[in-house]
Design a protein around this motif. Structure first.
Motif, PDB file in Angstrom:
ATOM      1  N   GLU A   3      -3.865  -5.750  -7.572  1.00  0.00           N
ATOM      2  CA  GLU A   3      -2.546  -6.337  -7.808  1.00  0.00           C
ATOM      3  C   GLU A   3      -2.560  -7.162  -9.118  1.00  0.00           C
ATOM      4  O   GLU A   3      -1.652  -7.055  -9.945  1.00  0.00           O
ATOM      5  N   THR A  48       0.845  -1.204   0.000  1.00  0.00           N
ATOM      6  CA  THR A  48       0.000   0.000   0.000  1.00  0.00           C
ATOM      7  C   THR A  48       0.878   1.250   0.000  1.00  0.00           C
ATOM      8  O   THR A  48       2.057   1.193   0.326  1.00  0.00           O
ATOM      9  N   PHE A  49       0.271   2.359  -0.396  1.00  0.00           N
ATOM     10  CA  PHE A  49       0.994   3.623  -0.534  1.00  0.00           C
ATOM     11  C   PHE A  49       0.243   4.736   0.191  1.00  0.00           C
ATOM     12  O   PHE A  49      -0.874   4.535   0.650  1.00  0.00           O
ATOM     13  N   ILE A  52       1.375   3.571 -14.521  1.00  0.00           N
ATOM     14  CA  ILE A  52       2.795   3.195 -14.423  1.00  0.00           C
ATOM     15  C   ILE A  52       2.977   1.781 -14.963  1.00  0.00           C
ATOM     16  O   ILE A  52       3.894   1.510 -15.737  1.00  0.00           O
ATOM     17  N   ALA A  53       2.063   0.883 -14.551  1.00  0.00           N
ATOM     18  CA  ALA A  53       2.182  -0.521 -14.962  1.00  0.00           C
ATOM     19  C   ALA A  53       2.162  -0.660 -16.480  1.00  0.00           C
ATOM     20  O   ALA A  53       2.955  -1.403 -17.059  1.00  0.00           O
ATOM     21  N   LEU A  85      -1.176   3.811 -10.536  1.00  0.00           N
ATOM     22  CA  LEU A  85      -0.387   2.582 -10.633  1.00  0.00           C
ATOM     23  C   LEU A  85      -0.670   1.817 -11.928  1.00  0.00           C
ATOM     24  O   LEU A  85       0.235   1.219 -12.499  1.00  0.00           O
ATOM     25  N   ARG A 142       0.650  -4.822 -17.488  1.00  0.00           N
ATOM     26  CA  ARG A 142       2.050  -4.891 -17.932  1.00  0.00           C
ATOM     27  C   ARG A 142       2.216  -5.673 -19.227  1.00  0.00           C
ATOM     28  O   ARG A 142       3.217  -5.516 -19.905  1.00  0.00           O
ATOM     29  N   GLN A 175      -7.416   5.669  -3.435  1.00  0.00           N
ATOM     30  CA  GLN A 175      -6.008   5.538  -3.089  1.00  0.00           C
ATOM     31  C   GLN A 175      -5.706   4.080  -2.741  1.00  0.00           C
ATOM     32  O   GLN A 175      -6.537   3.393  -2.154  1.00  0.00           O
ATOM     33  N   GLY A 216      -1.230   8.182  -0.910  1.00  0.00           N
ATOM     34  CA  GLY A 216      -1.490   9.205  -1.928  1.00  0.00           C
ATOM     35  C   GLY A 216      -1.492   8.697  -3.361  1.00  0.00           C
ATOM     36  O   GLY A 216      -1.855   9.441  -4.251  1.00  0.00           O
ATOM     37  N   LEU A 217      -1.062   7.468  -3.629  1.00  0.00           N
ATOM     38  CA  LEU A 217      -1.116   6.986  -5.006  1.00  0.00           C
ATOM     39  C   LEU A 217      -2.450   6.291  -5.261  1.00  0.00           C
ATOM     40  O   LEU A 217      -2.930   5.520  -4.443  1.00  0.00           O
ATOM     41  N   MET A 255      -2.752  -4.909 -12.208  1.00  0.00           N
ATOM     42  CA  MET A 255      -1.473  -4.307 -12.591  1.00  0.00           C
ATOM     43  C   MET A 255      -0.658  -5.255 -13.459  1.00  0.00           C
ATOM     44  O   MET A 255      -0.011  -4.836 -14.413  1.00  0.00           O
TER      45      MET A 255
END
Ligand SMILES: Nc1ncnc2c1ncn2[C@@H]1O[C@H](COP(=O)(O)OP(=O)(O)O)[C@@H](O)[C@H]1O
Ligand SMILES: [Mg+2]
Lengths: 307, 237
Positions: free
Chosen positions: B146, B91-92, B103-104, B100, B153, B132, B94-95, B149
């Motif tokens: 998860e 976990t993060f 980014i992925a 994600l 990719r 978030q 603020g993201l 993501m």
């Protein structure tokens, strides 16, 4: 306004041009342009620098812009701005100061602001600080904010200072009457040898008054930050301070909590968590293809913008 | 193809050292699904972390598509097509889910693309895109994000560490459908779930850091039944 000044204006207030409605733009220690409206009156102070902003009762969804632009070195600008918000009014105030200092002389801006909210009024106050130009020259901001919240009034403050300001001392004082509510979000990033101190003193005077302060800060290089808060609960009230810091390099963050409950029904909490970036967050982002440095930047940006 | 040659991994503390993985030799071929199973603590997560580069072996080699990747960093491996769904999602602060997934996939996705990824894992995009990725999401929601993501990719080697954990409200059919839909790639799943073992082309059984059996479900089942401290989980467990 020249291009540089326009750029600074945009960064501190999202304005692309002179705004509609009420505003007061201050440039290099002097008034640049001002406008009052029927509902929002901006009056210059007679004996010192600054303005009185008077918002009539029952004004809804109006904004007031009071940006400060500094593009010279060696300036020491001290301004007193007082805001009087009428009953049942709901306004957004966008303040902020951008110092672009290319010289080697220090420039200082100290904004002394006071907010007087009448019953049932609401203010959203956005304040952005930026510093740029010569890395070696001083860009100093020392804001003082005094807040008086009457019964059932609410104030939401969002302050950010994301790099470039070499030194800042921020003091925030508030007194809350019955049912008044104060929410403060502070985002801070310091670099190099920057120095940033933030000090809060909140007096929860009224029954059922509440304050929530969330501070997200990132300290890089050799910078130093100090966060101090003093919550005073004199009644059945709620106060929550959360100070979250990320440390990089040889930086230092100090968080000093003070809680002063003089009523057994006061519920006051101070939480602080300061540490380096979590290794598993970096690893996760690296499995998505980012280098360690890119991952670090994404985590910091999310941390500061997501607050 | 992925080859693991004589991989060893040990953890050293002050005066003891513990062999977590011993002499692992395995081959994984394109377009096949591999399931790694075995008791808790047998080294399954350690093995897949070695493949992703999150841990480094004490000796041995990892060869991916004829390239020795043993000394590549995590992100270098990610960028040649290896992707990884964590057993415990990270976990993060603020993201957001959107960040994600962008980014992925390596680019900004429009709402429809994000909707595709999320609906495949049984989440409604408009409810999640701006959430978030923090502990306010349930374990099951985090597990599904998860998975999303990894889908984003579009990797050549997809690793899932116990993907079924916590997906309670969702069905195994959907999960196995995702694995079967991954084409032109190698799929490695760490799992104890009978339903997931059933879709495997090959099952690898680990015990105390060693591969004790490889083969089809039919080959493996007698081994599992003989093993007192290890049972497969059925659909409702
Ligand atoms: N960081 C660590 N320090 C010490 N022991 C560890 C560490 N990580 C894993 N282990 C040990 O390594 C063994 C294998 O762990 P793991 O690969 O997580 O097993 P599995 O995924 O099969 O349950 C276990 O005995 C575990 O206790
Ligand atoms: Mg495991």
């Amino acid at each position: 306004m020249n291009n540089l000044e326009k750029k600074i204006l945009e960064k501190i207030s999202d304005l692309h041009a002179i705004p509609n409605g009420a505003f007061n733009i201050r440039k290099n220690g002097e008034l640049f342009e001002r406008n009052s409206t029927k509902e929002i009156n901006i009056i210059p102070k007679k004996n010192k620098n600054g303005i009185d902003v008077i918002v009539s009762p029952n004004v809804q969804n109006k904004s007031i812009h009071i940006p400060v632009i500094i593009t010279i070195g060696g300036l020491n600008d001290l301004v007193y701005n007082d805001f009087y918000i009428g009953e049942n009014s709901d306004v957004t105030i966008v303040a902020g100061c951008g110092i672009h200092n290319k010289t080697c002389k220090t420039s200082v801006h100290s904004g002394i602001h006071s907010f007087h909210l009448k019953e049932n009024s609401k203010v959203k106050y956005i304040e952005r600080h930026i510093g740029e130009g010569n890395r070696e020259s001083g860009k100093i901001l020392n804001p003082i904010t005094k807040i008086y919240l009457n019964k059932n009034s609410e104030m939401f403050i969002e302050t950010s200072q994301i790099g470039g300001v070499t030194s800042s001392l921020r003091k925030t004082f508030a007194v809350l009457k019955e049912n008044a509510k104060l929410i403060i979000k502070e985002n801070l990033l310091t670099n190099d040898k920057d120095y940033a101190k933030s000090f809060f003193k909140i007096n929860l005077l009224g029954n059922h008054s509440s304050v929530e302060i969330t501070s997200h800060s990132v300290a890089k290089n050799n910078s130093y930050q100090e966060f101090k808060s003093n919550l005073i609960g004199n009644n059945e009230c709620f106060g929550h301070v959360e100070c979250d810091g990320i440390l990089l390099d040889d930086a230092k963050i100090i968080s000093i909590p003070m809680i002063n409950a003089s009523n057994k029904n006061a519920s006051l909490i101070h939480e602080a968590a300061i540490g380096k970036i979590a290794g598993d967050e970096l690893i996760k982002l690296m499995t998505l293809g980012l280098t360690e440095k890119e991952a670090e930047d994404v985590i910091i940006q999310g941390f500061l913008l997501g607050n | 193809m992925l080859e693991l040659k004589n991989l060893n991994f040990e953890i050293k503390s002050e005066n003891t050292s513990q062999n977590i993985l011993k002499n692992i030799n395995l081959r994984f071929e394109n377009n096949k699904i591999y399931v790694i199973t075995g008791p808790n603590g047998s080294g399954k997560s350690t093995l897949v972390k070695l493949i992703m580069g999150i841990l480094s072996p004490n000796d041995g080699e990892i060869i991916f598509n004829n390239k020795n990747i043993t000394n590549l960093s995590i992100n270098e491996r990610a960028n040649i097509g290896i992707s990884f769904a964590f057993q415990q999602p990270i976990t993060f602060k603020g993201l957001k889910v959107r960040d994600l997934l962008d980014i992925a996939s390596g680019n900004k996705n429009d709402f429809n693309m994000i909707c595709n990824y999320l609906s495949t894992v049984g989440l409604c995009a408009k409810d999640y895109i701006d959430r978030q990725i923090d502990s306010k999401l349930s374990g099951g929601e985090l597990k599904r994000i998860e998975l999303a993501m990894v889908l984003a990719r579009k990797g050549k080697l997809n690793i899932f560490d116990e993907p079924e954990a916590g997906i309670d409200l969702w069905s195994f059919e959907n999960l196995t459908k995702i694995f079967s839909s991954l084409k032109n790639s190698i799929t490695i799943i760490v799992s104890h779930q009978q339903k997931i073992l059933e879709i495997a082309d090959e099952i690898i059984m680990l015990k105390k850091g060693e591969v004790i059996k490889k083969g089809s479900l039919k080959d493996i089942l007698p081994f599992i039944e003989n093993n007192k401290c290890f049972k497969l989980r059925g659909n409702n467990e």
